[in-house]
Design a protein around this motif. Structure first.
Motif, PDB file in Angstrom:
ATOM      1  N   ASP A  80     -16.761 -23.334  33.051  1.00 50.29           N
ATOM      2  CA  ASP A  80     -16.864 -23.897  31.705  1.00 50.29           C
ATOM      3  C   ASP A  80     -17.532 -25.279  31.740  1.00 50.29           C
ATOM      4  O   ASP A  80     -18.445 -25.565  30.951  1.00 50.29           O
ATOM      5  N   ALA A  81     -17.087 -26.123  32.676  1.00 51.84           N
ATOM      6  CA  ALA A  81     -17.645 -27.477  32.786  1.00 51.84           C
ATOM      7  C   ALA A  81     -19.082 -27.448  33.291  1.00 51.84           C
ATOM      8  O   ALA A  81     -19.948 -28.204  32.819  1.00 51.84           O
ATOM      9  N   ILE A  82     -19.338 -26.558  34.261  1.00 53.43           N
ATOM     10  CA  ILE A  82     -20.698 -26.437  34.817  1.00 53.43           C
ATOM     11  C   ILE A  82     -21.677 -26.025  33.719  1.00 53.43           C
ATOM     12  O   ILE A  82     -22.770 -26.588  33.581  1.00 53.43           O
ATOM     13  N   LEU A  83     -21.277 -25.041  32.909  1.00 55.55           N
ATOM     14  CA  LEU A  83     -22.127 -24.568  31.806  1.00 55.55           C
ATOM     15  C   LEU A  83     -22.414 -25.695  30.819  1.00 55.55           C
ATOM     16  O   LEU A  83     -23.530 -25.842  30.329  1.00 55.55           O
ATOM     17  N   THR A  84     -21.375 -26.484  30.541  1.00 54.56           N
ATOM     18  CA  THR A  84     -21.536 -27.602  29.608  1.00 54.56           C
ATOM     19  C   THR A  84     -22.598 -28.566  30.124  1.00 54.56           C
ATOM     20  O   THR A  84     -23.446 -29.040  29.364  1.00 54.56           O
ATOM     21  N   MET A  85     -22.568 -28.836  31.433  1.00 53.10           N
ATOM     22  CA  MET A  85     -23.561 -29.743  32.027  1.00 53.10           C
ATOM     23  C   MET A  85     -24.975 -29.169  31.912  1.00 53.10           C
ATOM     24  O   MET A  85     -25.926 -29.875  31.593  1.00 53.10           O
ATOM     25  N   SER A 143     -11.683 -24.376  25.365  1.00 48.99           N
ATOM     26  CA  SER A 143     -12.969 -24.297  26.069  1.00 48.99           C
ATOM     27  C   SER A 143     -13.895 -25.441  25.671  1.00 48.99           C
ATOM     28  O   SER A 143     -14.282 -25.571  24.519  1.00 48.99           O
ATOM     29  N   LEU A 144     -14.250 -26.253  26.671  1.00 43.90           N
ATOM     30  CA  LEU A 144     -15.169 -27.367  26.426  1.00 43.90           C
ATOM     31  C   LEU A 144     -16.578 -26.834  26.166  1.00 43.90           C
ATOM     32  O   LEU A 144     -17.318 -27.377  25.348  1.00 43.90           O
ATOM     33  N   ALA A 145     -16.948 -25.756  26.844  1.00 46.93           N
ATOM     34  CA  ALA A 145     -18.286 -25.179  26.652  1.00 46.93           C
ATOM     35  C   ALA A 145     -18.444 -24.703  25.207  1.00 46.93           C
ATOM     36  O   ALA A 145     -19.498 -24.864  24.607  1.00 46.93           O
TER      37      ALA A 145
END
Length: 307
Positions: free
Chosen positions: A187-192, A46-48
């Motif tokens: 996951d990517a959207i949350l990271t942004m 998980s990137l987030a």
């Protein structure tokens, strides 16, 4: 010939050791959370979670800087350091804010790459670690809340932790969405979102701390008002060469040249100086005044003079 004076008021120095103790507890908690999230992020993919870990790591650094600055700030002045370490906390706030922005930009770049090719993520691990982080950061936030209202350094530490807690809430929601709905791009959207929020929070603090470090006049102070009010005191003729700056959050300094109508005695000047000090302290919050008295001196009478 100069004369200066201090006004000390005690509200900002209440429980300094408690402040340090609360910071220490938060540092220990955050080291634990960071390690757990790094391991969890690598295991789950998980990137987030990794971005939250990076955010947490920036917290640990910022809390350590804040703690060090808070300790340094209490050191006594010496002949080599006449102001002591009073600016350490402002410098800490500046460094913290700058790191927040850099970390955020790295995260956003990673997230964009991840959006192009989403990967499957082990969501159970993400959910549990997010919960642990929310509890740990929530506790730290409560510890630092009171001090953050009066101190830029503590505010920077508090903001780091608060954004962290919110980021962990976002990661938790993402984990639940991935577990039950297999929506892995979340996951990517949350990271942004976490990244953009970090930039937003960091920029504000960067701006405030830069103003203090650059010796800008504090926002609350209007030089013209001060000059006009000092000129109402007899026998002041005019006020020029004015410099007003913030040393740290508790101290605002002012220096100025004052031209007198008469060639007064030193003892008379002391009485007038006392009036000026009381006046600028109670009306404008300036607690350190340095006045150079003048009579018939040929120099520029501009309020602001480039030295």
């Amino acid at each position: 010939m100069g004369h200066h004076h201090h006004h000390h008021h005690g509200n900002s120095h209440a429980h300094p050791d408690l402040k340090g103790r609360n910071l220490l507890i938060s540092i220990v908690l955050n080291i634990g959370i960071t390690l757990a999230q790094i391991i969890g992020g690598l295991l789950s993919g998980s990137l987030a979670l990794l971005s939250d870990a990076l955010h947490n790591f920036s917290d640990v650094l910022s809390l350590m800087i804040s703690y060090g600055a808070q300790r340094l700030g209490k050191r006594q002045a010496s002949s080599h350091k006449t102001f002591g370490y009073k600016r350490a906390e402002i410098l800490a706030a500046f460094i913290n804010a700058a790191t927040l922005v850099v970390v955020a930009i790295i995260l956003i770049k990673e997230a964009v790459e991840r959006l192009m090719e989403p990967q499957e993520i082990e969501s159970n691990l993400v959910i549990w670690l997010a919960l642990i982080a929310i509890l740990g950061n929530g506790f730290s936030v409560l510890l630092l809340k009171r001090d953050s209202e009066h101190n830029m350094n503590m505010k920077s530490a508090y903001l780091h932790l608060l954004t962290d807690m919110m980021a962990s809430v976002a990661v938790l929601i993402g984990g639940i969405l991935m577990k039950y709905f297999q929506i892995y791009w979340v996951d990517a959207i949350l990271t942004m979102i976490i990244g953009v929020y970090l930039i937003y929070m960091g920029y504000d603090l960067l701006k405030e701390s830069t103003k203090v470090l650059m010796l800008f006049t504090p926002k609350s102070v209007v030089i013209q008002d001060i000059v006009e009010s000092i000129c109402t005191i007899e026998p002041v003729k005019n006020v020029h060469h004015v410099h007003i700056w913030q040393l740290n959050e508790d101290e605002v300094h002012m220096e100025a040249h004052i031209d007198f109508k008469d060639d007064i005695r030193l003892s008379e000047f002391d009485v007038i100086l006392e009036k000026i000090e009381e006046h600028v302290y109670h009306k404008h919050g300036i607690n350190h005044v340095n006045i150079q008295p003048e009579f018939d001196k040929c120099d520029s009478k501009n309020v602001i003079v480039q030295d």
